[in-house]
Design a protein around this motif. Structure first.
Motif, PDB file in Angstrom:
ATOM      1  N   ILE A 175       0.829  -1.204   0.000  1.00  0.00           N
ATOM      2  CA  ILE A 175       0.000   0.000   0.000  1.00  0.00           C
ATOM      3  C   ILE A 175       0.868   1.259   0.000  1.00  0.00           C
ATOM      4  N   GLY A 176       0.583   2.167  -0.928  1.00  0.00           N
ATOM      5  CA  GLY A 176       1.189   3.492  -0.921  1.00  0.00           C
ATOM      6  C   GLY A 176       2.652   3.551  -1.303  1.00  0.00           C
ATOM      7  N   TYR A 177       3.116   2.648  -2.142  1.00  0.00           N
ATOM      8  CA  TYR A 177       4.502   2.745  -2.602  1.00  0.00           C
ATOM      9  C   TYR A 177       4.564   3.599  -3.863  1.00  0.00           C
ATOM     10  N   CYS A 178       5.751   4.025  -4.230  1.00  0.00           N
ATOM     11  CA  CYS A 178       5.907   4.912  -5.387  1.00  0.00           C
ATOM     12  C   CYS A 178       6.675   4.227  -6.504  1.00  0.00           C
ATOM     13  N   VAL A 179       6.217   4.451  -7.720  1.00  0.00           N
ATOM     14  CA  VAL A 179       6.910   3.974  -8.917  1.00  0.00           C
ATOM     15  C   VAL A 179       6.935   5.114  -9.924  1.00  0.00           C
ATOM     16  N   SER A 180       7.778   4.978 -10.914  1.00  0.00           N
ATOM     17  CA  SER A 180       7.843   6.001 -11.953  1.00  0.00           C
ATOM     18  C   SER A 180       7.549   5.380 -13.303  1.00  0.00           C
ATOM     19  N   THR A 181       7.002   6.182 -14.196  1.00  0.00           N
ATOM     20  CA  THR A 181       6.700   5.718 -15.541  1.00  0.00           C
ATOM     21  C   THR A 181       7.912   5.924 -16.441  1.00  0.00           C
ATOM     22  N   GLU A 182       7.855   5.385 -17.645  1.00  0.00           N
ATOM     23  CA  GLU A 182       8.970   5.519 -18.574  1.00  0.00           C
ATOM     24  C   GLU A 182       9.222   6.975 -18.959  1.00  0.00           C
ATOM     25  N   ASP A 183       8.178   7.802 -18.925  1.00  0.00           N
ATOM     26  CA  ASP A 183       8.354   9.212 -19.283  1.00  0.00           C
ATOM     27  C   ASP A 183       8.608  10.093 -18.061  1.00  0.00           C
ATOM     28  N   GLY A 184       8.905   9.474 -16.907  1.00  0.00           N
ATOM     29  CA  GLY A 184       9.356  10.234 -15.748  1.00  0.00           C
ATOM     30  C   GLY A 184       8.291  10.705 -14.782  1.00  0.00           C
ATOM     31  N   ARG A 185       7.040  10.299 -14.987  1.00  0.00           N
ATOM     32  CA  ARG A 185       5.991  10.705 -14.050  1.00  0.00           C
ATOM     33  C   ARG A 185       6.024   9.810 -12.806  1.00  0.00           C
ATOM     34  N   LEU A 186       5.588  10.389 -11.679  1.00  0.00           N
ATOM     35  CA  LEU A 186       5.618   9.665 -10.405  1.00  0.00           C
ATOM     36  C   LEU A 186       4.217   9.177 -10.047  1.00  0.00           C
ATOM     37  N   LEU A 187       4.123   7.900  -9.710  1.00  0.00           N
ATOM     38  CA  LEU A 187       2.838   7.303  -9.353  1.00  0.00           C
ATOM     39  C   LEU A 187       2.874   6.805  -7.912  1.00  0.00           C
ATOM     40  N   ARG A 188       1.793   7.041  -7.201  1.00  0.00           N
ATOM     41  CA  ARG A 188       1.615   6.449  -5.863  1.00  0.00           C
ATOM     42  C   ARG A 188       0.695   5.257  -6.056  1.00  0.00           C
ATOM     43  N   SER A 189       1.188   4.076  -5.696  1.00  0.00           N
ATOM     44  CA  SER A 189       0.498   2.851  -6.058  1.00  0.00           C
ATOM     45  C   SER A 189       0.149   1.993  -4.862  1.00  0.00           C
ATOM     46  N   SER A 190      -0.872   1.188  -5.043  1.00  0.00           N
ATOM     47  CA  SER A 190      -1.253   0.176  -4.064  1.00  0.00           C
ATOM     48  C   SER A 190      -1.631  -1.085  -4.817  1.00  0.00           C
ATOM     49  N   THR A 191      -1.207  -2.215  -4.288  1.00  0.00           N
ATOM     50  CA  THR A 191      -1.489  -3.505  -4.912  1.00  0.00           C
ATOM     51  C   THR A 191      -2.154  -4.413  -3.889  1.00  0.00           C
ATOM     52  N   ILE A 192      -3.365  -4.844  -4.205  1.00  0.00           N
ATOM     53  CA  ILE A 192      -4.106  -5.742  -3.319  1.00  0.00           C
ATOM     54  C   ILE A 192      -4.271  -7.073  -4.036  1.00  0.00           C
ATOM     55  N   TYR A 193      -3.876  -8.142  -3.377  1.00  0.00           N
ATOM     56  CA  TYR A 193      -3.943  -9.468  -3.985  1.00  0.00           C
ATOM     57  C   TYR A 193      -5.262 -10.146  -3.658  1.00  0.00           C
ATOM     58  N   ILE A 194      -5.910 -10.639  -4.687  1.00  0.00           N
ATOM     59  CA  ILE A 194      -7.199 -11.307  -4.547  1.00  0.00           C
ATOM     60  C   ILE A 194      -6.934 -12.804  -4.374  1.00  0.00           C
ATOM     61  N   LYS A 195      -7.384 -13.352  -3.245  1.00  0.00           N
ATOM     62  CA  LYS A 195      -7.096 -14.749  -2.923  1.00  0.00           C
ATOM     63  C   LYS A 195      -8.379 -15.575  -2.830  1.00  0.00           C
ATOM     64  N   ASN A 196      -8.222 -16.858  -3.085  1.00  0.00           N
ATOM     65  CA  ASN A 196      -9.357 -17.764  -2.922  1.00  0.00           C
ATOM     66  C   ASN A 196      -9.409 -18.257  -1.479  1.00  0.00           C
ATOM     67  N   GLU A 197     -10.308 -19.175  -1.194  1.00  0.00           N
ATOM     68  CA  GLU A 197     -10.480 -19.645   0.176  1.00  0.00           C
ATOM     69  C   GLU A 197      -9.263 -20.385   0.705  1.00  0.00           C
TER      70      GLU A 197
END
Length: 215
Positions: A75-97
């Protein structure tokens, strides 16, 4: 994904978030149950943020995180795009039972413009703080104006009256004089009382200012 995963709800959630937070917010859904891991995106909102579309694959960051962290949400980590823009990202994993990861719900918010705005605002605020006197207020009553000027004089010195020495009080009174505070009726009485000095001392401090200007 298996039917046990509420994909219909997740799909609506992705669309809602994309609309709620506007064009700078990309929301993607990846189906990791597909055999082709290079084409896992099954839904994307505001794909222009990363220039991706349905049928594209997960980012390297997501795959690396999945590989090394065993599906722990990021949650809330930062990555950059190929053209130099900064993104604040979150990744949630969808799991089965069984706890097995079957999908990825990802949010990428382009904060580049916000960072630029922050820099501009910081510059403006910093410049304002460097002014020699505190900012003035707009008042509707003369008595309020005098109280505001006294408050600004105190802020200018940077310490309460009880801790002010003679030089501090002279400087504060000089500020009041330059601001026209003593044009207000009975201002001398109130200023003298506030700074704990006699009116004679007040006039003496004002004379010091006049003498200084005379030089």
């Amino acid at each position: 994904m298996q039917n046990k995963i509420p994909i219909e709800f997740i799909s609506r959630l992705a669309e809602a978030l994309g609309k709620q937070f506007g064009l700078e917010c990309e929301v993607t859904i990846h189906d990791l149950t597909l055999d082709d891991k290079e084409h896992t995106i099954v839904q994307i909102e505001n794909g222009h943020v990363t220039h991706r579309q349905v049928g594209d694959g997960a980012s390297e960051v997501v795959l690396e995180t999945l590989r090394h962290h065993k599906g722990e949400d990021q949650i809330g980590y930062c990555v950059s795009t190929e053209d130099g823009r900064l993104l604040r990202s979150s990744t949630i994993y969808i799991k089965n039972e069984k706890g097995e990861v079957e999908g990825i719900f990802s949010i990428n918010y382009d904060i580049t413009k916000l960072m630029l705005a922050e820099n501009v605002l910081s510059q403006l605020i910093r410049d304002t703080k460097q002014l020699s006197a505190p900012a003035a207020k707009i008042t509707t009553k003369v008595e309020d104006l005098l109280e505001d000027l006294i408050e600004r004089a105190t802020q200018l010195i940077g310490k309460p009256v009880a801790l002010m020495n003679k030089e501090d009080k002279i400087r504060a009174i000089q500020f009041l004089e330059e601001a026209g505070a003593f044009l207000i009726t009975k201002s001398g009485d109130k200023v003298s009382e506030y700074f704990g000095i006699s009116k004679y001392t007040l006039y003496n401090y004002m004379e010091k200012k006049a003498t200084k200007n005379g030089k």
